[in-house]
Design an enzyme around this catalytic site. Sequence first.
Site, PDB file in Angstrom:
ATOM      1  CG  ASP A 214      -1.658   1.249   1.464  1.00  0.00           C
ATOM      2  OD1 ASP A 214      -2.364   1.677   0.525  1.00  0.00           O
ATOM      3  OD2 ASP A 214      -1.544   1.826   2.558  1.00  0.00           O
ATOM      4  CG  LEU A 215       1.556   3.908  -3.027  1.00  0.00           C
ATOM      5  CD1 LEU A 215       1.160   4.788  -4.205  1.00  0.00           C
ATOM      6  CD2 LEU A 215       3.080   3.871  -2.899  1.00  0.00           C
ATOM      7  CG  ASP A 216      -1.591   7.735   0.347  1.00  0.00           C
ATOM      8  OD1 ASP A 216      -1.026   8.833   0.424  1.00  0.00           O
ATOM      9  OD2 ASP A 216      -2.050   7.263  -0.707  1.00  0.00           O
TER      10      ASP A 216
ATOM     11  CB  THR B  21      -2.105   2.498  -4.234  1.00  0.00           C
ATOM     12  OG1 THR B  21      -2.555   3.733  -3.658  1.00  0.00           O
ATOM     13  CG2 THR B  21      -2.065   2.643  -5.754  1.00  0.00           C
ATOM     14  N   GLY B  22      -5.094   2.494  -3.350  1.00  0.00           N
ATOM     15  CA  GLY B  22      -6.398   3.045  -3.687  1.00  0.00           C
ATOM     16  C   GLY B  22      -6.300   4.189  -4.662  1.00  0.00           C
TER      17      GLY B  22
ATOM     18  CE  LYS C  32      -5.274  -0.884  -1.576  1.00  0.00           C
ATOM     19  NZ  LYS C  32      -4.296  -0.316  -0.621  1.00  0.00           N
TER      20      LYS C  32
ATOM     21  CG  ASP D 227      -2.440   2.724   6.312  1.00  0.00           C
ATOM     22  OD1 ASP D 227      -2.768   3.857   6.735  1.00  0.00           O
ATOM     23  OD2 ASP D 227      -2.526   2.414   5.107  1.00  0.00           O
TER      24      ASP D 227
END
Length: 270
Positions: free
Chosen positions: A9-11, A43-44, A196, A219
């Site tokens: 995931d990114l953020d 990622t979203g 995802k 997260d």
Amino acid sequence: MNRKLIALDLDGTTLNDVQQITSETHSVLNKLRDQGHIVSIATGRPFRNSHYYYKQLEMTTPIVNFNGAWCHNPSDKDWDYGYHKSLSRDLAISMLSLKDDPEVQLIAAESRDGIYVHGDYVPYPDFFPDGVKVSKQLSSETLLIDPTSVGVFTNTQQNQSKIEERIIKHYGEAVEVRTWGGFAPCLEIVAAGVQKAMGVERIASYYNIDRKDILAFGDEENDYEMIQYAGHGVVMKNGNDKLKVVADDLTGKTNHDNGLADYLTNYFNL
């Protein structure tokens, strides 16, 4: 050790609190790739504002965008393992009914290469990496295709549940609603069944990596299925409490303290 697929995931996970990939994180991921492991982003975010991180990490692997609605390989336009799941245009237009809610700051319909917005709010600094001029006004006259997702950005994370209930009540099983919080609380609406883990499974299949050899890091609640699906699902120390319940492990440090790099260094004995 078997070759691993490391899904990131990114953020709130790979990025620190000012949306940066630190030199420590970059260095660790490079070492893992040099050892033969596969590193991919899940990622979203749309690709339009995640491609910078993809390029910064010098990736050539597939990426999962829109919480699983689009799986593709930017470095290989002929990659035939990819897919794209879209929403109905009419459904997306009807989301404008939320615009009168005082807690809704922005409604954004996204396609693979375009964005249509209602509102002037900018959720986070790189939401429009190429400037707000790339967006179009969201209306039935401008949106002529089936979009990939609709994002509804709210004032606070506490307001999300009320608006989510409203969306689910109206659209039922036609959509999935994914949420994330932080400084830009968002409800992302995608086609039913999208999450995802779909994209991560597709990437693992392409590289012939068993489920037990998938490491996933996240997260927020939009990482739930991915963390649950992975052979080893890891939630950040700063992660959502509901997500931590299904995790195989937690990082010892937060995303802002190089938690991802620290965990991978210890896990792989780098």
